[in-house]
Design a protein around this motif. Sequence first.
Motif, short mmCIF file in Angstrom:
data_model
loop_
_atom_site.label_atom_id
_atom_site.label_comp_id
_atom_site.label_asym_id
_atom_site.label_seq_id
_atom_site.Cartn_x
_atom_site.Cartn_y
_atom_site.Cartn_z
N VAL A 89 0.98 -1.13 -0.12
CA VAL A 89 -0.01 0.07 0.04
C VAL A 89 1.01 1.25 -0.11
O VAL A 89 0.99 1.76 1.24
N PRO A 90 1.38 1.82 -1.24
CA PRO A 90 2.33 2.93 -1.30
C PRO A 90 1.51 3.95 -0.83
O PRO A 90 0.13 4.26 -1.13
N LYS A 91 2.27 5.18 -0.54
CA LYS A 91 1.67 6.51 -0.32
C LYS A 91 1.25 6.91 -1.73
O LYS A 91 1.81 6.58 -2.86
N PRO A 92 0.17 7.77 -1.61
CA PRO A 92 -0.32 8.44 -3.19
C PRO A 92 0.81 9.21 -3.53
O PRO A 92 1.75 9.71 -3.08
N ALA A 123 -3.98 0.76 -4.52
CA ALA A 123 -4.01 2.36 -5.10
C ALA A 123 -4.90 3.02 -4.29
O ALA A 123 -6.04 2.66 -4.24
N TRP A 124 -4.51 4.26 -4.04
CA TRP A 124 -5.27 5.18 -3.21
C TRP A 124 -6.38 6.12 -4.12
O TRP A 124 -7.37 6.54 -3.73
N SER A 125 -5.69 6.43 -5.31
CA SER A 125 -6.52 7.36 -6.11
C SER A 125 -6.53 7.06 -7.59
O SER A 125 -5.56 6.96 -8.22
N TYR A 131 -0.60 4.93 -10.51
CA TYR A 131 -0.79 3.64 -10.14
C TYR A 131 -0.51 2.48 -11.18
O TYR A 131 0.02 1.64 -10.89
N LEU A 132 -0.69 2.99 -12.34
CA LEU A 132 -0.49 2.21 -13.42
C LEU A 132 1.10 1.91 -13.49
O LEU A 132 1.53 0.94 -13.94
N ASP A 133 1.73 2.87 -13.22
CA ASP A 133 3.46 2.81 -13.29
C ASP A 133 3.74 1.61 -12.28
O ASP A 133 4.57 0.90 -12.79
N ALA A 134 3.24 1.79 -11.01
CA ALA A 134 3.44 0.85 -10.13
C ALA A 134 3.19 -0.38 -10.67
O ALA A 134 4.02 -1.43 -10.44
N LEU A 135 2.22 -0.75 -11.26
CA LEU A 135 1.73 -2.08 -11.77
C LEU A 135 2.70 -2.63 -12.68
O LEU A 135 3.04 -3.74 -12.78
N ASN A 154 -8.37 -2.86 -4.00
CA ASN A 154 -9.66 -1.91 -4.14
C ASN A 154 -9.99 -1.34 -5.39
O ASN A 154 -10.28 -0.34 -5.54
N PHE A 155 -9.82 -2.36 -6.50
CA PHE A 155 -10.18 -1.78 -7.80
C PHE A 155 -11.58 -2.03 -8.22
O PHE A 155 -11.92 -3.33 -7.98
#
Length: 161
Positions: A89-92, A123-125, A131-135, A154-155
Amino acid sequence: MNPIVERCELGSGLSISRVLTGLWQIADMERDGRTLDLERTSQAMAPYVEAGLTTFDMADHYGSAEEVAGLFTANRAAGPDVQLLTKWVPKPGAVRPQDVRQAVERALARLRVSTLDLLQFHAWSYSDPSYLDALFHLQELQREGMIRGLGLTNFDTAHLR
């Protein structure tokens, strides 16, 4: 006689208990600066495994949950396989490749494994497309063999598409 607990096969070929044991309570127990005896806490996982509940769910922010689970599996004698599922759960905000690698390496070290059974991403937002980069970076680490299965927490359906 070993208990028979129904199992579920995930898309990655990972077989898990139909019932997962969540370790989120560890974070609550460690509020206000309290710490748990990691050895003693890890031993509390044994009755679950003996009952056939071999799958444990945790996250990077559930206090020392990953360390407890890692200690449990490291100290176990032979027995049924145990599945350790964790979340990141990374920070936004922007996520760099090195941030993703560092998070996965931290989970590997805490769990004392060379490959994560399942890493669930939160992803928070959706308004921030980082969040796409993280994926994307998580998929690279999966190809390297650091992660067996990737999941999302949480998608909604629209963002899964």
